[in-house]
Write a protein that holds these residues in place. Structure first.
Motif, PDB file in Angstrom:
ATOM      1  N   PHE A   1      -6.460  32.646  20.062  1.00 60.54           N
ATOM      2  CA  PHE A   1      -5.012  32.469  19.913  1.00 60.54           C
ATOM      3  C   PHE A   1      -4.228  33.661  20.435  1.00 60.54           C
ATOM      4  O   PHE A   1      -3.010  33.691  20.361  1.00 60.54           O
ATOM      5  CB  PHE A   1      -4.685  32.284  18.421  1.00 60.54           C
ATOM      6  CG  PHE A   1      -5.387  33.312  17.570  1.00 60.54           C
ATOM      7  CD1 PHE A   1      -4.799  34.540  17.336  1.00 60.54           C
ATOM      8  CD2 PHE A   1      -6.648  33.044  17.040  1.00 60.54           C
ATOM      9  CE1 PHE A   1      -5.449  35.507  16.595  1.00 60.54           C
ATOM     10  CE2 PHE A   1      -7.311  34.022  16.290  1.00 60.54           C
ATOM     11  CZ  PHE A   1      -6.712  35.246  16.073  1.00 60.54           C
ATOM     12  N   CYS A   2      -4.923  34.680  20.955  1.00 57.27           N
ATOM     13  CA  CYS A   2      -4.257  35.934  21.319  1.00 57.27           C
ATOM     14  C   CYS A   2      -4.115  36.071  22.825  1.00 57.27           C
ATOM     15  O   CYS A   2      -5.072  35.871  23.572  1.00 57.27           O
ATOM     16  CB  CYS A   2      -5.050  37.117  20.760  1.00 57.27           C
ATOM     17  SG  CYS A   2      -4.335  38.716  21.172  1.00 57.27           S
TER      18      CYS A   2
ATOM     19  N   MET B   1      -1.997  48.177  16.711  1.00 54.12           N
ATOM     20  CA  MET B   1      -2.048  46.719  16.628  1.00 54.12           C
ATOM     21  C   MET B   1      -1.592  46.082  17.923  1.00 54.12           C
ATOM     22  O   MET B   1      -1.272  44.904  17.972  1.00 54.12           O
ATOM     23  CB  MET B   1      -1.071  46.220  15.549  1.00 54.12           C
ATOM     24  CG  MET B   1      -1.589  46.257  14.157  1.00 54.12           C
ATOM     25  SD  MET B   1      -0.471  45.409  13.046  1.00 54.12           S
ATOM     26  CE  MET B   1      -1.040  46.081  11.492  1.00 54.12           C
TER      27      MET B   1
ATOM     28  N   GLY C   1      -5.713  45.321  22.685  1.00 50.56           N
ATOM     29  CA  GLY C   1      -7.013  45.968  22.581  1.00 50.56           C
ATOM     30  C   GLY C   1      -7.568  45.995  21.175  1.00 50.56           C
ATOM     31  O   GLY C   1      -6.872  45.715  20.199  1.00 50.56           O
ATOM     32  N   GLU C   2      -8.842  46.312  21.094  1.00 47.57           N
ATOM     33  CA  GLU C   2      -9.526  46.447  19.808  1.00 47.57           C
ATOM     34  C   GLU C   2      -9.818  47.945  19.616  1.00 47.57           C
ATOM     35  O   GLU C   2     -10.696  48.500  20.288  1.00 47.57           O
ATOM     36  CB  GLU C   2     -10.813  45.607  19.829  1.00 47.57           C
ATOM     37  CG  GLU C   2     -11.784  45.882  18.699  1.00 47.57           C
ATOM     38  CD  GLU C   2     -11.153  45.916  17.312  1.00 47.57           C
ATOM     39  OE1 GLU C   2     -10.381  45.002  16.950  1.00 47.57           O
ATOM     40  OE2 GLU C   2     -11.410  46.899  16.579  1.00 47.57           O
TER      41      GLU C   2
ATOM     42  N   SER D   1      -5.580  48.378  13.048  1.00 50.02           N
ATOM     43  CA  SER D   1      -5.878  46.965  12.859  1.00 50.02           C
ATOM     44  C   SER D   1      -7.105  46.597  13.675  1.00 50.02           C
ATOM     45  O   SER D   1      -7.170  46.875  14.876  1.00 50.02           O
ATOM     46  CB  SER D   1      -4.681  46.111  13.305  1.00 50.02           C
ATOM     47  OG  SER D   1      -4.990  44.731  13.185  1.00 50.02           O
ATOM     48  N   THR D   2      -8.081  46.009  13.018  1.00 45.49           N
ATOM     49  CA  THR D   2      -9.341  45.695  13.709  1.00 45.49           C
ATOM     50  C   THR D   2      -9.838  44.300  13.377  1.00 45.49           C
ATOM     51  O   THR D   2      -9.556  43.756  12.314  1.00 45.49           O
ATOM     52  CB  THR D   2     -10.442  46.723  13.334  1.00 45.49           C
ATOM     53  OG1 THR D   2     -11.669  46.318  13.952  1.00 45.49           O
ATOM     54  CG2 THR D   2     -10.640  46.803  11.831  1.00 45.49           C
TER      55      THR D   2
ATOM     56  N   SER E   1      -8.423  41.774  10.590  1.00 50.18           N
ATOM     57  CA  SER E   1      -8.062  40.423  11.010  1.00 50.18           C
ATOM     58  C   SER E   1      -9.166  39.453  10.626  1.00 50.18           C
ATOM     59  O   SER E   1     -10.192  39.387  11.301  1.00 50.18           O
ATOM     60  CB  SER E   1      -7.865  40.411  12.526  1.00 50.18           C
ATOM     61  OG  SER E   1      -6.846  41.328  12.878  1.00 50.18           O
TER      62      SER E   1
ATOM     63  N   HIS F   1      -8.610  35.827   9.433  1.00 52.28           N
ATOM     64  CA  HIS F   1      -8.206  34.536  10.025  1.00 52.28           C
ATOM     65  C   HIS F   1      -9.013  33.322   9.583  1.00 52.28           C
ATOM     66  O   HIS F   1      -8.847  32.235  10.151  1.00 52.28           O
ATOM     67  CB  HIS F   1      -8.242  34.577  11.563  1.00 52.28           C
ATOM     68  CG  HIS F   1      -7.501  35.724  12.158  1.00 52.28           C
ATOM     69  ND1 HIS F   1      -6.249  36.104  11.747  1.00 52.28           N
ATOM     70  CD2 HIS F   1      -7.841  36.579  13.147  1.00 52.28           C
ATOM     71  CE1 HIS F   1      -5.856  37.147  12.470  1.00 52.28           C
ATOM     72  NE2 HIS F   1      -6.792  37.458  13.316  1.00 52.28           N
TER      73      HIS F   1
ATOM     74  N   GLU G   1      -5.288  40.483   7.517  1.00 49.96           N
ATOM     75  CA  GLU G   1      -4.404  39.717   8.386  1.00 49.96           C
ATOM     76  C   GLU G   1      -4.976  38.315   8.576  1.00 49.96           C
ATOM     77  O   GLU G   1      -6.181  38.145   8.786  1.00 49.96           O
ATOM     78  CB  GLU G   1      -4.259  40.408   9.747  1.00 49.96           C
ATOM     79  CG  GLU G   1      -3.570  41.753   9.644  1.00 49.96           C
ATOM     80  CD  GLU G   1      -3.739  42.576  10.913  1.00 49.96           C
ATOM     81  OE1 GLU G   1      -4.846  43.105  11.116  1.00 49.96           O
ATOM     82  OE2 GLU G   1      -2.775  42.656  11.689  1.00 49.96           O
TER      83      GLU G   1
ATOM     84  N   THR H   1      -3.796  35.006  10.720  1.00 50.43           N
ATOM     85  CA  THR H   1      -2.896  34.254  11.588  1.00 50.43           C
ATOM     86  C   THR H   1      -3.094  32.770  11.293  1.00 50.43           C
ATOM     87  O   THR H   1      -4.222  32.262  11.390  1.00 50.43           O
ATOM     88  CB  THR H   1      -3.210  34.561  13.066  1.00 50.43           C
ATOM     89  OG1 THR H   1      -2.941  35.947  13.310  1.00 50.43           O
ATOM     90  CG2 THR H   1      -2.363  33.716  14.001  1.00 50.43           C
TER      91      THR H   1
ATOM     92  N   MET I   1       1.249  31.682  13.526  1.00 46.05           N
ATOM     93  CA  MET I   1       0.925  32.010  14.914  1.00 46.05           C
ATOM     94  C   MET I   1       2.159  32.040  15.803  1.00 46.05           C
ATOM     95  O   MET I   1       2.984  31.145  15.785  1.00 46.05           O
ATOM     96  CB  MET I   1      -0.065  31.005  15.486  1.00 46.05           C
ATOM     97  CG  MET I   1      -0.448  31.417  16.894  1.00 46.05           C
ATOM     98  SD  MET I   1      -1.501  30.272  17.726  1.00 46.05           S
ATOM     99  CE  MET I   1      -1.117  30.741  19.424  1.00 46.05           C
ATOM    100  N   ASN I   2       2.245  33.097  16.597  1.00 43.77           N
ATOM    101  CA  ASN I   2       3.287  33.178  17.617  1.00 43.77           C
ATOM    102  C   ASN I   2       2.781  32.470  18.861  1.00 43.77           C
ATOM    103  O   ASN I   2       1.700  32.762  19.354  1.00 43.77           O
ATOM    104  CB  ASN I   2       3.580  34.641  17.946  1.00 43.77           C
ATOM    105  CG  ASN I   2       4.184  35.355  16.749  1.00 43.77           C
ATOM    106  OD1 ASN I   2       5.183  34.916  16.194  1.00 43.77           O
ATOM    107  ND2 ASN I   2       3.559  36.438  16.329  1.00 43.77           N
TER     108      ASN I   2
ATOM    109  N   CYS J   1       3.232  39.716  17.546  1.00 48.78           N
ATOM    110  CA  CYS J   1       1.767  39.774  17.492  1.00 48.78           C
ATOM    111  C   CYS J   1       1.158  38.737  18.413  1.00 48.78           C
ATOM    112  O   CYS J   1       1.535  37.568  18.382  1.00 48.78           O
ATOM    113  CB  CYS J   1       1.261  39.448  16.083  1.00 48.78           C
ATOM    114  SG  CYS J   1       1.781  40.600  14.846  1.00 48.78           S
ATOM    115  N   GLY J   2       0.201  39.161  19.208  1.00 47.46           N
ATOM    116  CA  GLY J   2      -0.540  38.220  20.045  1.00 47.46           C
ATOM    117  C   GLY J   2       0.186  37.821  21.302  1.00 47.46           C
ATOM    118  O   GLY J   2      -0.322  37.039  22.102  1.00 47.46           O
TER     119      GLY J   2
END
Ligand code: SAH
Length: 345
Positions: free
Chosen positions: A118-119, A158, A161-162, A193-194, A217, A219, A259, A261, A292-293, A336-337
């Motif tokens: 979704f990202c 955030m 990247g991770e 954020s991971t 994250s 989800h 987190e 989403t 979700m965006n 986000c995303g």
């Protein structure tokens, strides 16, 4: 020994000065100038001209420059930062609930290898890691875009990247951000954020004694759903991620952010909420629900508000603190995303 001056810690600058036959006691002053004040080496007017020139030669050109500025109607600002090789990332400045204080969302990689469905950031895969100086440059370059009377007091890793997939550079950047003579941020106001890379979580906890705020994250409430949305779950399943969270040396009275989403038809059924609540039982967490965006590169969409509410209610009834994250900067694709690689990269 050459030193990467723009990402050097005081003791490394000191060693370089010693090797260069320059006075070592200048190290902290140089570090403060570059990091706390965000000056270019050539702007370090409180050191002599000759040393200044040597520092400028050692540092080389700036790590990056601002390529685009986008202002959202809600006050959010998104900057596109271009690096020397043409690679670009995005960084976002947001207001906080406290007047005068801003939060900045920064990127740690160009693209992302995690492939969450979704990202937008991961669509083209990972292009490359950012260096610590490129991570810090996002904060330095944003300074002139912070409104008068405001200050960035919070940094969230955030963006694209991770962070735990580029841990060495991220660790160095956090050390400089939280150094009292560096950017001077409070460790509790730096949030990483991971997706939940287990070794990285262990290293972060160890290196910063649990002081860095953590957002994870999840989800999903079970592995079948999570593996579909977050492919890396096939390597680090929910049980191993939750075990790593339980082992994180969290200071008293602090909580880990979970987190989640919410994606229509994928992970928004109340069964997932119940499983999530069970998974998190007894842990010091708060849950951030992020409807979700949407973006052009994914067919997925947010559930309707009543589904978000019902999902939240299940968690609240299970005794969890739950927040629904408001969408910020969606009109400039800064939510986000939505941070994506530029067409040119
Ligand atoms: N790699 C890190 C940081 C990335 S993004 C991580 O996975 O945590 C920060 C948050 O935004 C993550 O929770 C991510 O899953 C979420 N996110 C990604 N795409 C999104 C979208 N389209 N809508 C809402 N949230 C999204």
């Amino acid at each position: 020994m050459p030193v990467r001056l723009r990402e050097a810690l005081p003791d490394e600058i000191e060693r370089w000065l010693g090797d260069a036959g320059e006075p070592r006691y200048r190290a902290l002053q140089i570090f403060r100038g570059l990091q706390a004040r965000g000056l270019e080496p050539a702007g370090l007017t409180d050191v002599g001209k000759t040393l200044r020139a040597r520092l400028a030669a050692e540092a080389g050109p700036p790590a990056g420059e601002v390529a685009e500025v986008h202002h959202s109607v809600d006050g959010t600002t998104k900057l596109v930062i271009a690096f020397a090789d043409g690679a670009m990332v995005e960084t976002v400045l947001m207001g906080t609930t406290i007047p005068g204080r801003m939060s900045q969302c920064i990127s740690t990689q160009v693209g992302c290898a995690m492939g969450c469905v979704f990202c937008h950031s991961g669509i083209a895969g990972l292009k490359r890691n950012l260096t610590a100086s490129e991570i810090l440059a996002q904060i330095h370059l944003a300074r002139v875009h912070v409104p008068e009377g405001e200050q960035v007091t919070n940094v969230v890793l955030m963006g694209m990247g991770e962070p735990l997939h580029n841990y060495e550079a991220v660790r160095r950047a956090i050390q400089i951000m939280t150094h009292p003579d560096g950017l001077g941020l409070s460790t509790r106001r730096v949030t990483l954020s991971t997706v939940g890379l287990v070794r990285g979580l262990e290293a972060l906890g160890r290196d910063f004694s649990g002081q860095i705020a953590l957002a994870v994250s999840l989800h999903a409430g079970d592995d079948a759903v999570r593996s579909r949305l977050v492919p890396v779950n096939r390597r680090h399943d929910l049980e191993s991620v939750v075990a790593a969270l339980r082992a994180y040396p969290l200071p008293a009275r602090r909580r880990i952010t979970i987190e989640y989403t919410l994606i229509s038809g994928e992970n928004d059924d109340l069964g997932q909420a119940r499983k999530l609540a069970r998974l998190l039982r007894g842990m010091a967490v708060k849950v951030n629900l992020i409807p979700m965006n949407q973006h052009g590169a994914s067919p997925h969409e947010a559930p309707p508000p009543e589904t978000v509410e019902a999902f939240r209610d299940v968690l609240v009834r299970a005794g969890l603190s739950v927040f629904v994250r408001h969408r910020r900067g969606a009109d400039i694709a800064a939510a986000c995303g939505q941070l994506a690689l530029r067409p040119s990269t």
